[in-house]
Design a protein around this motif. Sequence first.
Motif, PDB file in Angstrom:
ATOM      1  N   ALA A  47     -30.809  18.508  85.647  1.00  0.00           N
ATOM      2  CA  ALA A  47     -31.543  18.037  87.065  1.00  0.00           C
ATOM      3  C   ALA A  47     -31.406  19.259  88.226  1.00  0.00           C
ATOM      4  CB  ALA A  47     -31.613  16.604  87.407  1.00  0.00           C
ATOM      5  N   GLU A  48     -30.165  19.582  88.314  1.00  0.00           N
ATOM      6  CA  GLU A  48     -29.525  20.453  89.422  1.00  0.00           C
ATOM      7  C   GLU A  48     -30.295  21.212  89.356  1.00  0.00           C
ATOM      8  OE1 GLU A  48     -25.472  20.105  89.491  1.00  0.00           O
ATOM      9  OE2 GLU A  48     -25.753  17.800  90.148  1.00  0.00           O
ATOM     10  N   ARG A  49     -30.767  22.065  87.497  1.00  0.00           N
ATOM     11  CA  ARG A  49     -30.890  23.576  87.096  1.00  0.00           C
ATOM     12  C   ARG A  49     -32.184  23.461  87.115  1.00  0.00           C
ATOM     13  NH1 ARG A  49     -29.622  23.008  82.301  1.00  0.00           N
ATOM     14  NH2 ARG A  49     -28.025  23.789  82.773  1.00  0.00           N
ATOM     15  N   VAL A  50     -33.301  22.565  87.340  1.00  0.00           N
ATOM     16  CA  VAL A  50     -33.977  22.142  87.529  1.00  0.00           C
ATOM     17  C   VAL A  50     -34.854  22.814  89.055  1.00  0.00           C
ATOM     18  CG1 VAL A  50     -36.426  21.031  86.820  1.00  0.00           C
ATOM     19  CG2 VAL A  50     -34.847  21.410  85.129  1.00  0.00           C
ATOM     20  N   GLU A  51     -34.223  21.713  89.514  1.00  0.00           N
ATOM     21  CA  GLU A  51     -34.691  21.962  90.922  1.00  0.00           C
ATOM     22  C   GLU A  51     -33.696  23.106  91.732  1.00  0.00           C
ATOM     23  OE1 GLU A  51     -33.373  21.346  95.309  1.00  0.00           O
ATOM     24  OE2 GLU A  51     -31.783  22.528  93.681  1.00  0.00           O
ATOM     25  N   ALA A  79     -28.299  10.500  92.006  1.00  0.00           N
ATOM     26  CA  ALA A  79     -28.532  11.890  93.391  1.00  0.00           C
ATOM     27  C   ALA A  79     -28.848  13.067  93.115  1.00  0.00           C
ATOM     28  CB  ALA A  79     -26.958  12.003  93.450  1.00  0.00           C
ATOM     29  N   ALA A  80     -28.058  13.411  91.801  1.00  0.00           N
ATOM     30  CA  ALA A  80     -28.717  14.405  90.983  1.00  0.00           C
ATOM     31  C   ALA A  80     -30.871  14.632  90.924  1.00  0.00           C
ATOM     32  CB  ALA A  80     -28.553  15.265  90.222  1.00  0.00           C
ATOM     33  N   LEU A  81     -30.930  13.281  90.557  1.00  0.00           N
ATOM     34  CA  LEU A  81     -32.544  13.533  89.850  1.00  0.00           C
ATOM     35  C   LEU A  81     -33.112  12.698  91.564  1.00  0.00           C
ATOM     36  CD1 LEU A  81     -34.552  12.031  88.130  1.00  0.00           C
ATOM     37  CD2 LEU A  81     -34.389  10.283  89.199  1.00  0.00           C
ATOM     38  N   ARG A  82     -32.109  12.572  92.600  1.00  0.00           N
ATOM     39  CA  ARG A  82     -32.968  12.422  94.141  1.00  0.00           C
ATOM     40  C   ARG A  82     -33.433  13.569  94.455  1.00  0.00           C
ATOM     41  NH1 ARG A  82     -34.886   8.875  98.060  1.00  0.00           N
ATOM     42  NH2 ARG A  82     -35.990  10.554  99.648  1.00  0.00           N
ATOM     43  N   ARG A  83     -32.346  14.604  94.230  1.00  0.00           N
ATOM     44  CA  ARG A  83     -32.890  15.214  94.880  1.00  0.00           C
ATOM     45  C   ARG A  83     -34.120  16.318  94.629  1.00  0.00           C
ATOM     46  NH1 ARG A  83     -26.829  15.670  94.783  1.00  0.00           N
ATOM     47  NH2 ARG A  83     -26.170  16.703  93.240  1.00  0.00           N
ATOM     48  N   SER A 114     -33.563   0.740  95.249  1.00  0.00           N
ATOM     49  CA  SER A 114     -32.977   1.340  96.854  1.00  0.00           C
ATOM     50  C   SER A 114     -33.113   2.319  97.327  1.00  0.00           C
ATOM     51  CB  SER A 114     -32.170  -0.160  97.307  1.00  0.00           C
ATOM     52  OG  SER A 114     -31.086   0.763  97.051  1.00  0.00           O
ATOM     53  N   ALA A 115     -32.645   3.318  96.667  1.00  0.00           N
ATOM     54  CA  ALA A 115     -31.847   4.533  96.376  1.00  0.00           C
ATOM     55  C   ALA A 115     -33.533   5.555  95.948  1.00  0.00           C
ATOM     56  CB  ALA A 115     -31.150   5.393  95.194  1.00  0.00           C
ATOM     57  N   LEU A 116     -34.705   5.374  95.434  1.00  0.00           N
ATOM     58  CA  LEU A 116     -36.017   5.747  95.444  1.00  0.00           C
ATOM     59  C   LEU A 116     -37.457   5.204  95.837  1.00  0.00           C
ATOM     60  CD1 LEU A 116     -36.031   6.594  91.568  1.00  0.00           C
ATOM     61  CD2 LEU A 116     -35.155   7.959  93.477  1.00  0.00           C
TER      62      LEU A 116
END
Length: 281
Positions: A47-51, A79-83, A114-116
């Motif tokens: 996810a961090e790579r794609v972001e 956290a990574a998905l939300r970014r 709740s995070a999303l």
Amino acid sequence: AYLAGRSLSQPPGWIDGWLDRYEAEHPDDVALLFDATWRCATTSRGAERVERLVREGRLAPTDAATLAYGAWPAGPDIAALRRLVDTLLTKRAAGVALVELIEHRLGAHPEDQSALEDVAMKLLADPSIVRRGNMTTYYWDQLARRFLKARARDIARAIFAAQALRDEEGNWYIEHTEIAATLDECVKIDPLGVWEELATHLVEPGPAHMFVVGFPSGVLGQLPHQAILEWIDADPRMRANLVAQMTSTRFDDESLGAKLLDRFGSVAGVADTFFSAFVSG
């Protein structure tokens, strides 16, 4: 296929390490980096790579949003998905795909709701997504239902915005979609809030008369009758006739239609609307 098979026999993190080394040597081969991340690296590092690729302008956000199609959204930590989701939104990625991505994520990890919630509600409020039809409307509906208990009024507002929208794609009517059942749930949870949102679409005669076409006939009668009757008092001629069109299928003693006839039956057109509905069955 080779990487996917190879990664299965390697320790966790192997595929991300391989992709990091490959990117260092072949930074322009974004197509392979993304495809391998989608197929093999359902991880936080993936996810961090794609972001990062999207943020740096190396990967089109519309391409990245296709991560929604499949099991990939369940893998990264929240956290990574939300970014990634936040970056895709700032880059104007397809909201349609993001609705599906978030719905898939919450299907696998309901504890992330709740995070999303804030980003989900932003997407749910887009009337163009509600109206898209087919699987898009299905995923919109599934995602909306996750937030009904706490956000019924907001969901109703989004549904009404879709009903009110007139664009080049043609008209869209609540009563002809599965969204009608979701609106019924909104009414059960917060009838006054739903009425207050609905009333904002019934003020101007022209748009109001277009809005009620294709509106589910049973909704208005489930909303607070006294609040509706008091609202009609401000402009009986226009509002009583409009409400008559929306309630004329029921006029038993305790129905809104019966109360409307009793209070505003002398207003020109109101009694005729109910009589026509009675005659036509």
